[in-house]
Design a protein around this motif. Sequence first.
Motif, mmCIF file in Angstrom:
data_model
loop_
_atom_site.group_PDB
_atom_site.id
_atom_site.type_symbol
_atom_site.label_atom_id
_atom_site.label_comp_id
_atom_site.label_asym_id
_atom_site.label_seq_id
_atom_site.Cartn_x
_atom_site.Cartn_y
_atom_site.Cartn_z
ATOM 1 N N CYS A 1 -32.088 -5.068 -50.680
ATOM 2 C CA CYS A 1 -32.225 -3.781 -51.378
ATOM 3 C C CYS A 1 -33.513 -3.065 -50.933
ATOM 4 C CB CYS A 1 -32.241 -4.031 -52.889
ATOM 5 S SG CYS A 1 -32.473 -2.567 -53.890
ATOM 6 N N TRP A 2 -33.366 -1.880 -50.387
ATOM 7 C CA TRP A 2 -34.514 -1.094 -49.949
ATOM 8 C C TRP A 2 -35.169 -0.432 -51.158
ATOM 9 C CZ3 TRP A 2 -36.924 -1.051 -45.405
ATOM 10 C CH2 TRP A 2 -37.844 -0.033 -45.133
ATOM 11 N N VAL A 3 -36.465 -0.687 -51.354
ATOM 12 C CA VAL A 3 -37.167 -0.119 -52.504
ATOM 13 C C VAL A 3 -38.375 0.679 -52.032
ATOM 14 C CG1 VAL A 3 -36.411 -1.971 -54.043
ATOM 15 C CG2 VAL A 3 -38.608 -2.191 -52.859
ATOM 16 N N GLU A 4 -38.764 1.644 -52.845
ATOM 17 C CA GLU A 4 -39.898 2.503 -52.537
ATOM 18 C C GLU A 4 -40.697 2.773 -53.805
ATOM 19 O OE1 GLU A 4 -38.065 6.007 -50.967
ATOM 20 O OE2 GLU A 4 -38.075 5.240 -48.905
ATOM 21 N N CYS A 5 -41.987 2.975 -53.623
ATOM 22 C CA CYS A 5 -42.830 3.401 -54.736
ATOM 23 C C CYS A 5 -43.995 4.197 -54.177
ATOM 24 C CB CYS A 5 -43.328 2.206 -55.553
ATOM 25 S SG CYS A 5 -44.423 1.081 -54.666
ATOM 26 N N GLU A 6 -44.673 4.899 -55.043
ATOM 27 C CA GLU A 6 -45.817 5.706 -54.616
ATOM 28 C C GLU A 6 -46.872 5.694 -55.705
ATOM 29 O OE1 GLU A 6 -46.754 10.379 -53.683
ATOM 30 O OE2 GLU A 6 -44.924 9.508 -52.817
ATOM 31 N N ARG A 7 -48.124 5.599 -55.287
ATOM 32 C CA ARG A 7 -49.236 5.682 -56.234
ATOM 33 C C ARG A 7 -50.383 6.440 -55.578
ATOM 34 N NH1 ARG A 7 -51.146 0.706 -59.920
ATOM 35 N NH2 ARG A 7 -48.958 1.029 -60.478
ATOM 36 N N ASP A 8 -50.892 7.450 -56.237
ATOM 37 C CA ASP A 8 -51.998 8.258 -55.720
ATOM 38 C C ASP A 8 -51.719 8.780 -54.322
ATOM 39 O OD1 ASP A 8 -53.421 7.686 -58.072
ATOM 40 O OD2 ASP A 8 -54.292 5.867 -57.200
ATOM 41 N N GLY A 9 -50.459 9.173 -54.092
ATOM 42 C CA GLY A 9 -50.109 9.746 -52.801
ATOM 43 C C GLY A 9 -49.907 8.742 -51.688
ATOM 44 N N ARG A 10 -49.979 7.468 -52.007
ATOM 45 C CA ARG A 10 -49.810 6.427 -50.990
ATOM 46 C C ARG A 10 -48.453 5.753 -51.206
ATOM 47 N NH1 ARG A 10 -54.907 6.682 -52.974
ATOM 48 N NH2 ARG A 10 -56.605 6.934 -51.449
ATOM 49 N N GLY A 11 -47.569 5.958 -50.271
ATOM 50 C CA GLY A 11 -46.226 5.424 -50.409
ATOM 51 C C GLY A 11 -46.092 4.029 -49.842
ATOM 52 N N LEU A 12 -45.277 3.230 -50.496
ATOM 53 C CA LEU A 12 -44.968 1.880 -50.035
ATOM 54 C C LEU A 12 -43.462 1.709 -50.013
ATOM 55 C CD1 LEU A 12 -47.464 -0.177 -52.259
ATOM 56 C CD2 LEU A 12 -47.848 0.641 -49.931
ATOM 57 N N HIS A 13 -42.966 0.908 -49.081
ATOM 58 C CA HIS A 13 -41.546 0.606 -49.080
ATOM 59 C C HIS A 13 -41.326 -0.784 -48.514
ATOM 60 C CE1 HIS A 13 -41.311 2.729 -44.885
ATOM 61 N NE2 HIS A 13 -41.760 1.499 -44.768
ATOM 62 N N GLY A 14 -40.177 -1.347 -48.808
ATOM 63 C CA GLY A 14 -39.847 -2.677 -48.315
ATOM 64 C C GLY A 14 -38.435 -3.054 -48.711
ATOM 65 N N LYS A 15 -37.963 -4.152 -48.127
ATOM 66 C CA LYS A 15 -36.610 -4.615 -48.404
ATOM 67 C C LYS A 15 -36.660 -5.900 -49.216
ATOM 68 C CE LYS A 15 -33.446 -3.927 -45.354
ATOM 69 N NZ LYS A 15 -32.601 -4.015 -44.123
ATOM 70 N N VAL A 16 -36.050 -5.859 -50.387
ATOM 71 C CA VAL A 16 -36.004 -7.003 -51.301
ATOM 72 C C VAL A 16 -34.820 -7.892 -50.928
ATOM 73 C CG1 VAL A 16 -35.543 -7.638 -53.700
ATOM 74 C CG2 VAL A 16 -37.095 -5.746 -53.193
ATOM 75 N N ASP A 17 -35.048 -9.208 -50.838
ATOM 76 C CA ASP A 17 -33.969 -10.123 -50.471
ATOM 77 C C ASP A 17 -32.911 -10.225 -51.564
ATOM 78 O OD1 ASP A 17 -35.141 -10.689 -48.040
ATOM 79 O OD2 ASP A 17 -36.161 -12.494 -48.747
ATOM 80 N N ASN A 18 -33.351 -10.369 -52.825
ATOM 81 C CA ASN A 18 -32.399 -10.556 -53.910
ATOM 82 C C ASN A 18 -33.018 -10.084 -55.221
ATOM 83 O OD1 ASN A 18 -30.010 -11.329 -55.114
ATOM 84 N ND2 ASN A 18 -30.214 -13.513 -54.709
ATOM 85 N N VAL A 19 -32.202 -9.466 -56.059
ATOM 86 C CA VAL A 19 -32.628 -9.075 -57.402
ATOM 87 C C VAL A 19 -31.686 -9.755 -58.390
ATOM 88 C CG1 VAL A 19 -33.068 -7.194 -59.012
ATOM 89 C CG2 VAL A 19 -33.420 -6.833 -56.552
ATOM 90 N N LEU A 20 -32.265 -10.529 -59.300
ATOM 91 C CA LEU A 20 -31.478 -11.254 -60.287
ATOM 92 C C LEU A 20 -31.617 -10.591 -61.653
ATOM 93 C CD1 LEU A 20 -32.651 -14.896 -59.398
ATOM 94 C CD2 LEU A 20 -30.949 -13.478 -58.222
ATOM 95 N N ARG A 21 -30.515 -10.559 -62.386
ATOM 96 C CA ARG A 21 -30.560 -10.102 -63.773
ATOM 97 C C ARG A 21 -30.949 -11.274 -64.656
ATOM 98 N NH1 ARG A 21 -30.119 -5.000 -65.859
ATOM 99 N NH2 ARG A 21 -28.179 -4.601 -64.721
ATOM 100 N N THR A 22 -31.955 -11.105 -65.500
ATOM 101 C CA THR A 22 -32.396 -12.159 -66.397
ATOM 102 C C THR A 22 -32.157 -11.729 -67.838
ATOM 103 O OG1 THR A 22 -34.660 -11.297 -66.575
ATOM 104 C CG2 THR A 22 -34.202 -12.807 -64.748
ATOM 105 N N ALA A 23 -32.464 -12.609 -68.766
ATOM 106 C CA ALA A 23 -32.228 -12.302 -70.175
ATOM 107 C C ALA A 23 -33.036 -11.098 -70.638
ATOM 108 C CB ALA A 23 -32.562 -13.519 -71.036
#
Length: 301
Positions: A126-148
């Motif tokens: 899953c490709w994810v992105e975020c930004e803080r103070d104008g500095r963008g980050l991105h990366g690919k997550v291997d797996n996202v699990l649903r928890t309680a």
Amino acid sequence: MSERALSPSRLATYATCPRLYDYSYDQDITAPDRTELYLNQGIIYHETIEDVCDATDSDDDAETIHERAMETFEVKWEQQSNRDDYASEAHQRYQRAENRAALEAFFDPDGGDGIDHARRSIATECWVECERDGRGLHGKVDNVLRTADGLHVIDYKRNTRGVLSSGTADYLADHLAGDAHEPKRVRNAFQTATYIEGVKNEPFYEPGMAVRFSFYGLLNHTSFESTPTGYSISARGYPRETTEIYEEYHDTIWTLIREAHDGITGRAYTPEPFGLISDEACPDCEYREMCADRLATEVRR
């Protein structure tokens, strides 16, 4: 999202040495003698886990998931394993047995973590992105699990030796201060921040959800035993969670991100502090024989 969103890998390369980033990315110099061996093995177990998780329903029985995993591994090994990457056929056979043992243990129907990962998976690669103070980050997550109570983000690795832990988290501040050189653990911090914050921008995230992050080493423990017909290999994997480290060292981690991000976007490639980088990074650097910064110190000596 900023046009110059950067990955944890790029930020970590800069944290290792700004000149290394210059050579690797801006100048795009191909390093000599680059092996594909472990890269291809990583592709094999990543794609096996991805395909199994994508094909699994939450109520699939453990034996079915296990069989699916072993069949998928066989296909992926044939597709990705290259004989030319190995020193010998025996070396290739050993590596195949080792990787198969890792996935056999991970998807063990009698309690392997992979069974739960497959059943709880809601997104892979899953490709994810975020930004803080104008500095963008991105990366690919291997797996996202649903928890309680929310989501658990997983990054699969060969092993977690040297990965950021509660006992080594203080090294982040030492790296920031220039008193130590800890690019691998700094990279782990960059990954943790990017994936925890990035997944909060995905449609499956709901406000108030708890978000956890773990590295999972598939080959954290291996054992080799001789048999009358050859040998057998067993393996065991387990996670290294860094959620609490991110919470405790939040300000330090984001200061490290800002410094690396600003250095890259500002094209500030002079290695500082050079003495520490020279001692810790230069000996293993693939560009050391052509690096002007290192060669200049040799001339001065």
